[in-house]
Structure formats: structure tokens, C-alpha cells
Design a protein around this motif. Structure first.
Motif, short mmCIF file in Angstrom:
data_model
loop_
_atom_site.label_atom_id
_atom_site.label_comp_id
_atom_site.label_asym_id
_atom_site.label_seq_id
_atom_site.Cartn_x
_atom_site.Cartn_y
_atom_site.Cartn_z
N SER A 99 0.82 -1.21 0.00
CA SER A 99 0.00 0.00 0.00
C SER A 99 0.86 1.26 0.00
N LYS A 100 2.14 1.11 0.32
CA LYS A 100 3.05 2.26 0.34
C LYS A 100 3.64 2.57 -1.04
N VAL A 101 3.34 1.74 -2.02
CA VAL A 101 3.95 1.90 -3.34
C VAL A 101 3.64 3.26 -3.99
N PRO A 102 2.38 3.74 -4.02
CA PRO A 102 2.14 5.04 -4.66
C PRO A 102 2.97 6.17 -4.07
N ALA A 103 3.08 6.24 -2.75
CA ALA A 103 3.89 7.28 -2.12
C ALA A 103 5.36 7.08 -2.44
N ALA A 104 5.81 5.82 -2.51
CA ALA A 104 7.21 5.54 -2.83
C ALA A 104 7.54 6.02 -4.24
N VAL A 105 6.61 5.85 -5.17
CA VAL A 105 6.84 6.31 -6.54
C VAL A 105 7.05 7.82 -6.56
N GLU A 106 6.23 8.57 -5.82
CA GLU A 106 6.37 10.03 -5.80
C GLU A 106 7.72 10.45 -5.22
N GLU A 107 8.17 9.76 -4.18
CA GLU A 107 9.46 10.10 -3.58
C GLU A 107 10.61 9.76 -4.53
N LEU A 108 10.51 8.65 -5.23
CA LEU A 108 11.55 8.29 -6.20
C LEU A 108 11.58 9.30 -7.35
N LEU A 109 10.43 9.75 -7.80
CA LEU A 109 10.38 10.77 -8.85
C LEU A 109 11.07 12.05 -8.38
N ARG A 110 10.80 12.44 -7.15
CA ARG A 110 11.44 13.64 -6.59
C ARG A 110 12.94 13.44 -6.44
N TYR A 111 13.32 12.34 -5.84
CA TYR A 111 14.71 12.08 -5.49
C TYR A 111 15.60 11.93 -6.72
N LEU A 112 15.08 11.28 -7.75
CA LEU A 112 15.90 10.98 -8.93
C LEU A 112 15.82 12.05 -10.01
N SER A 113 14.66 12.67 -10.19
CA SER A 113 14.49 13.79 -11.15
C SER A 113 15.28 13.52 -12.44
N VAL A 114 14.84 12.54 -13.21
CA VAL A 114 15.64 12.08 -14.35
C VAL A 114 15.76 13.11 -15.49
N VAL A 115 14.84 14.08 -15.56
CA VAL A 115 15.04 15.18 -16.52
C VAL A 115 16.01 16.15 -15.85
N HIS A 116 17.28 15.77 -15.85
CA HIS A 116 18.24 16.34 -14.90
C HIS A 116 18.85 17.67 -15.31
N TYR A 117 18.68 18.09 -16.56
CA TYR A 117 19.25 19.38 -16.96
C TYR A 117 18.21 20.49 -16.99
N GLY A 118 17.01 20.19 -16.56
CA GLY A 118 15.99 21.22 -16.47
C GLY A 118 15.33 21.53 -17.80
N LEU A 119 14.55 22.61 -17.81
CA LEU A 119 13.76 23.01 -18.98
C LEU A 119 14.17 24.40 -19.44
N LEU B 71 0.25 7.94 -16.82
CA LEU B 71 0.72 6.67 -17.38
C LEU B 71 2.04 6.27 -16.75
N ALA B 72 2.96 7.22 -16.60
CA ALA B 72 4.25 6.92 -15.98
C ALA B 72 4.06 6.43 -14.55
N ARG B 73 3.19 7.10 -13.80
CA ARG B 73 2.92 6.67 -12.42
C ARG B 73 2.39 5.25 -12.39
N LEU B 74 1.43 4.97 -13.27
CA LEU B 74 0.84 3.64 -13.32
C LEU B 74 1.90 2.58 -13.58
N GLU B 75 2.75 2.79 -14.57
CA GLU B 75 3.78 1.81 -14.90
C GLU B 75 4.74 1.61 -13.73
N LEU B 76 5.17 2.71 -13.11
CA LEU B 76 6.11 2.61 -11.99
C LEU B 76 5.48 1.91 -10.80
N GLN B 77 4.23 2.21 -10.52
CA GLN B 77 3.54 1.55 -9.40
C GLN B 77 3.45 0.05 -9.61
N GLU B 78 3.08 -0.36 -10.81
CA GLU B 78 2.96 -1.80 -11.09
C GLU B 78 4.32 -2.49 -11.08
#
Length: 401
Positions: free
Chosen positions: A266-286, A351-358
């Protein structure tokens, strides 16, 4: 003296953004830097600045999001017709309106069983073949590729047609003849796909965009459909594939948190959000361009000047995320800006959230002994691309008894 924009990662923790950002956040106003593109730009490094500026319609998206890190980028070119990433104002709203329904939360949730089945099929194949494997090639890349191919109506057998070319197009170390060839070939492939769907629409995004545009009286041209198709195809697998691989590596480096996550899905959705924040793969910004004067606190961006919204820095802002350099799967990280912010916020984020959660739910349940097959120090990272990640991720696991 103008500083150089930080291109690269620190030599310590590979999950951290460039260390210069922390210093930028402590200064008054915006920091001005020289960029590989050959122009100076202001860097918005604080969370509030990034959110405020990304929703300001005086800052244009006319350039590609990564043009500031492309050596001597051609900033005289106009945005391509149908470019979701580069369109502004009414044109952008028109494209978003046509696409919004396709990526609505309800539609994405309806897709969840199919995504789960795709993941299980890949895991079945991996378990049958045995370890060690490269998780990037055998799992992280196939999952989002399978999903986006099905959504767009692209034959999965043609994945090599876009994966290699897409990888070339997200490089940020300069436009080459190889880049142009990859662009031309990918466009040619999508043109054929669009023409086929105009002649015989099917149950996929491109077909529905064609019919919806006609119904609304704002039909998309072939050129616009190709641009949308290329964007969704590349963005639909590059970002998520790198998040899957990099998240796996981060969790393997934090075994206690991974064990806690496995014990309570049940902690997976929150974990996905923290991983998105922590890793920020679009790393050079916009990258943005000012069409009018934009006051920002103690700074002012004049018309004709450039801005870089540093997403990875905003996601490590101490005033919003306490102890930001620590991965904490218990943290409420839902306010992150990993998907950008404002009108150009990633249209496919659900869609990205869904894939990461699963993936997080299924990968570690099916492979509880998953671990690196090489020392952590030997992992090689994708630094010279728009999307950060690992090049190869060798993993192994214990065969079931």
C-alpha cells in the motif's frame, strides 16, 4: 564573472544533482550562467521560483527542452508544427485539448490490468531464462515500449525502428549527421503509420486524434500528427525506462526501505512520488525564452533572455523537502516537479505513475532476492542525454527451490 552551467553529476552519490545547485539556492536572486548552447541564461533553482516561472506565459517554450546543453545549438529555428514541447499559447492549448482525454486518470486506471499483465509476462520470461541479466534491456526498456506501442498502435516488432533512433535524439552532446539521419528515419516511419491510420482508423491514440480533430473542426495535419507521434513515442519509453532502472538501483542501495515497501504494497504510490522527486531524471531542467520582461524577486529576465528551470534543484529545495538529499519512502513528496509544472506539465504523467507503481509492486514480489550482479561502483550512467539513467544494470537473483 558568469559561471558555466553544470553539465554532469557529482563524483559522490550518483543519485544527486549537480552540487552547484545547492549553492545557487543560497544566493539572492537568479544565477546567471553560460551554457554549451553559446548563450547566457538565468537558472531558477528554488522550488517556488521554478513553479512560478513555468506557469508564466511570458516565457516561451519555443526551443527544445534541452537546447541549453547542446553545444552551439541553433536557436534561430522555429518550432515544428504540432510540437507539443515547443508550442505556446492557443496552439499548445489546441494540442493539449486533443490529447488530454487520452491520458486522463480514469482511462489510465482502466489500463492498469493490461500493464500488470505485460510486466508479469516479462518477469515470467526472465525467471525462465535465469540470471544474470541486464535489467535495462530485459525489463526496464521493454515495459514502457510495450505500453506506448500498444497505445499508439505501433507494432512492437518495430521497436528497434524507434528505440535506437530515439536514444540518438535525446543525446545532448551536439547535433550530428547521425542525429539528422535518426530524425529523418523516425519521421519517415511515423509518416507511414499516420497515413495508414488516416486510411483505416483503429483503436489507438493516433487514430482517435485523427477522428477527434475532425469532429472538433480542428483536424491535425500529417506533419502535426507525426510530431505528436514522435514526441509520445520517445517520451513514452525513454523517461519511464530510465526511471524503472534507476529506481531499482536506488532501492537496492536502500535495502531496509525496500524490505519495508515489499512488506506493505500500500506504500507503493507514495514511494513512486518520492523516487520521482529524489531521482528527477530530466536532470538538466527546462529551457525557456522570455518574450517580455519578467521580474523574479531580486532579478529581472529581460525580453530576449533565456531561463533554465532546474527541476532537480527544485526537488532538492530544503525549504520544501526537509533533508532533501535523503531517500525517504515515507515522505509526502506529491508536490514534486519531476513532471514539470504549468501548462507544459507532462501530459503522460499518469501513465508513468501507473507503470512505476505496477513495476514496484510486481518486480520485488516475484524476485525477492533481486540484487546487483556487479559492484555498485561499476555501474555506468547516462550523463550526456536529456534523461538521466544507467546504461546497463546487471542483476541476479536466487532460483526458486
Amino acid at each position: 564573472m558568469t559561471e558555466s552551467f553544470p553539465v554532469g553529476r557529482p563524483s559522490g552519490c550518483p543519485f544527486d544533482p549537480a552540487r552547484e545547485y545547492a549553492a545557487y539556492r543560497q544566493t539572492d536572486g537568479l544565477t546567471k550562467v553560460s551554457t554549451p548552447a553559446g548563450v547566457d541564461a538565468y537558472v531558477a533553482s528554488r522550488y517556488d521560483e521554478v513553479r512560478t516561472l513555468l506557469r508564466d506565459n511570458r516565457l516561451s517554450s519555443r526551443f527544445a527542452p534541452s537546447d541549453h546543453v547542446v553545444p552551439n545549438a541553433d536557436l534561430s529555428q522555429e518550432a515544428e508544427p504540432g510540437s507539443l514541447l515547443q508550442a505556446d499559447g492557443a496552439e499548445h492549448k489546441r494540442l493539449r485539448r486533443l490529447l488530454a482525454t487520452e491520458f486522463a486518470v480514469k482511462r489510465m486506471e482502466a489500463l492498469r490490468p493490461r500493464v500488470a499483465a505485460m510486466i508479469d509476462e516479462r518477469l515470467d520470461a526472465m525467471l525462465a531464462a535465469g540470471s544474470p541479466v541486464d535489467l535495462v534491456q530485459e525489463f526496464a526498456l521493454p515495459i514502457p515500449s510495450l505500453v506506448i506501442c500498444e497505445l499508439l498502435g505501433v507494432p512492437y516488432a518495430d521497436r528497434d525502428e524507434f528505440q535506437a533512433r530515439g536514444a540518438q535524439l535525446v543525446r545532448v552532446d551536439g547535433w550530428t549527421e547521425e542525429s539528422q539521419r535518426a530524425s529523418d528515419e523516425l519521421n519517415e516511419y511515423i509518416v507511414g503509420l499516420v497515413l495508414a491510420k488516416q486510411a483505416r482508423p483503429e483503436d489507438d491514440i493516433l487514430s482517435r486524434l485523427i477522428t477527434r480533430g475532425q469532429e472538433l473542426g480542428t483536424p491535425l495535419t500529417v506533419e502535426e500528427l507525426v510530431s505528436v507521434g514522435v514526441t509520445l513515442l520517445i517520451a513514452g519509453h525513454e523517461t519511464t525506462a530510465n526511471m524503472i532502472a534507476l529506481s531499482t538501483l536506488a532501492l537496492l542501495r536502500h535495502p531496509e526501505q525496500l524490505a519495508d515497501l515489499r512488506s506493505d504494497p500500500s506504500k507503493v504510490p507514495a514511494a513512486v512520488e518520492e523516487l520521482l522527486r529524489y531521482l528527477s531524471v530530466v536532470h538538466y531542467g527546462l529551457f525557456r525564452y522570455a518574450t517580455d520582461k519578467v521580474p523574479v524577486g531580486l532579478s529581472t529576465i529581460d525580453a530576449g533572455e533565456y531561463l533554465i528551470a532546474a527541476l532537480s534543484s527544485a526537488n532538492r529545495d530544503e525549504s520544501v523537502f526537509p533533508d532533501p538529499d535523503r531517500l525517504d519512502l515515507e515522505r509526502d513528496a506529491t508536490a514534486h516537479v519531476a513532471f514539470g509544472f504549468g501548462p507544459h506539465q507532462c501530459v503522460g504523467q499518469q501513465l508513468a505513475r501507473l507503470e512505476l507503481q505496477e513495476v514496484l509492486t510486481r518486480l520485488y514480489a516475484r524476485m525477492p532476492t533481486l540484487r546487483l550482479a556487479v559492484p555498485f561502483e561499476q555501474i555506468d550512467y547516462r550523463v550526456n542525454t536529456l534523461v538521466y539513467g544507467v546504461k546497463v544494470l546487471p542483476v541476479t537473483w536466487d532460483a526458486p527451490i
